[in-house]
Write a protein that holds these residues in place. Structure first.
Motif, PDB file in Angstrom:
ATOM      1  N   ILE A  78       0.850  -1.188   0.000  1.00  0.00           N
ATOM      2  CA  ILE A  78       0.000   0.000   0.000  1.00  0.00           C
ATOM      3  C   ILE A  78       0.885   1.237   0.000  1.00  0.00           C
ATOM      4  O   ILE A  78       1.802   1.362   0.815  1.00  0.00           O
ATOM      5  CB  ILE A  78      -0.938  -0.001   1.222  1.00  0.00           C
ATOM      6  N   SER A  79       0.606   2.148  -0.938  1.00  0.00           N
ATOM      7  CA  SER A  79       1.389   3.373  -1.068  1.00  0.00           C
ATOM      8  C   SER A  79       0.537   4.560  -0.688  1.00  0.00           C
ATOM      9  O   SER A  79      -0.671   4.572  -0.904  1.00  0.00           O
ATOM     10  CB  SER A  79       1.876   3.540  -2.509  1.00  0.00           C
ATOM     11  N   LYS A  80       1.176   5.578  -0.163  1.00  0.00           N
ATOM     12  CA  LYS A  80       0.484   6.810   0.202  1.00  0.00           C
ATOM     13  C   LYS A  80       1.077   7.963  -0.600  1.00  0.00           C
ATOM     14  O   LYS A  80       2.262   8.003  -0.878  1.00  0.00           O
ATOM     15  CB  LYS A  80       0.640   7.082   1.692  1.00  0.00           C
ATOM     16  N   GLY A  81       0.211   8.907  -0.971  1.00  0.00           N
ATOM     17  CA  GLY A  81       0.688  10.127  -1.625  1.00  0.00           C
ATOM     18  C   GLY A  81       1.067   9.988  -3.088  1.00  0.00           C
ATOM     19  O   GLY A  81       1.730  10.860  -3.631  1.00  0.00           O
ATOM     20  N   VAL A  82       0.671   8.915  -3.765  1.00  0.00           N
ATOM     21  CA  VAL A  82       0.973   8.770  -5.187  1.00  0.00           C
ATOM     22  C   VAL A  82      -0.095   9.544  -5.970  1.00  0.00           C
ATOM     23  O   VAL A  82      -1.281   9.241  -5.857  1.00  0.00           O
ATOM     24  CB  VAL A  82       0.970   7.275  -5.613  1.00  0.00           C
ATOM     25  N   PRO A  83       0.308  10.560  -6.749  1.00  0.00           N
ATOM     26  CA  PRO A  83      -0.679  11.378  -7.464  1.00  0.00           C
ATOM     27  C   PRO A  83      -1.366  10.589  -8.580  1.00  0.00           C
ATOM     28  O   PRO A  83      -0.762   9.733  -9.214  1.00  0.00           O
ATOM     29  CB  PRO A  83       0.147  12.535  -8.029  1.00  0.00           C
ATOM     30  N   ILE A  84      -2.644  10.890  -8.804  1.00  0.00           N
ATOM     31  CA  ILE A  84      -3.407  10.257  -9.876  1.00  0.00           C
ATOM     32  C   ILE A  84      -3.076  10.985 -11.173  1.00  0.00           C
ATOM     33  O   ILE A  84      -3.179  12.213 -11.242  1.00  0.00           O
ATOM     34  CB  ILE A  84      -4.922  10.351  -9.592  1.00  0.00           C
ATOM     35  N   PRO A  85      -2.680  10.253 -12.221  1.00  0.00           N
ATOM     36  CA  PRO A  85      -2.389  10.909 -13.502  1.00  0.00           C
ATOM     37  C   PRO A  85      -3.644  11.560 -14.080  1.00  0.00           C
ATOM     38  O   PRO A  85      -4.747  11.053 -13.913  1.00  0.00           O
ATOM     39  CB  PRO A  85      -1.924   9.775 -14.413  1.00  0.00           C
ATOM     40  N   THR A  86      -3.462  12.676 -14.772  1.00  0.00           N
ATOM     41  CA  THR A  86      -4.607  13.367 -15.366  1.00  0.00           C
ATOM     42  C   THR A  86      -5.081  12.673 -16.633  1.00  0.00           C
ATOM     43  O   THR A  86      -6.226  12.787 -17.002  1.00  0.00           O
ATOM     44  CB  THR A  86      -4.253  14.828 -15.690  1.00  0.00           C
ATOM     45  N   ASP A  87      -4.215  11.954 -17.330  1.00  0.00           N
ATOM     46  CA  ASP A  87      -4.588  11.260 -18.563  1.00  0.00           C
ATOM     47  C   ASP A  87      -3.897   9.905 -18.567  1.00  0.00           C
ATOM     48  O   ASP A  87      -2.688   9.825 -18.446  1.00  0.00           O
ATOM     49  CB  ASP A  87      -4.164  12.079 -19.777  1.00  0.00           C
TER      50      ASP A  87
END
Length: 91
Positions: free
Chosen positions: A6-15
């Motif tokens: 489980i990872s925390k703080g990984v940004p969601i890609p916009t595309d």
């Protein structure tokens, strides 16, 4: 039960799509065409046609959502004795 990290703080890609398109639809003008043959040994011409039709229709729908109407057609084609497909931009 499978174990997952489980990872925390990984940004969601916009595309999620890659920036590079597989086929040259974007560069084509009305009347332009390109030829494509099966890309790997066990790919049949029919499977290539299905893959190409799916990509072509997805591109047309994407452009339609932006208010741009484009249309392509494809035909089975043999070039230099290699069977494949030729795709034309018709609109």
């Amino acid at each position: 039960m499978a174990e997952y990290k489980i990872s925390k703080g990984v940004p969601i890609p916009t595309d999620f799509r890659s920036t590079e398109m597989k086929y040259p639809f974007e560069e084509m003008l009305v009347g332009d065409s390109f030829f494509i043959a099966p890309e790997y040994d066990d790919e049949t011409v029919k499977r290539l046609g299905n893959r190409l039709a799916q990509a072509r229709q997805a591109y047309q729908k994407r452009k339609a959502r932006l208010g741009v109407e484009v249309q392509f057609t494809q035909r089975m084609w043999t070039e230099d004795e290699v069977p494949g497909y030729r795709v034309w931009r018709v609109k």
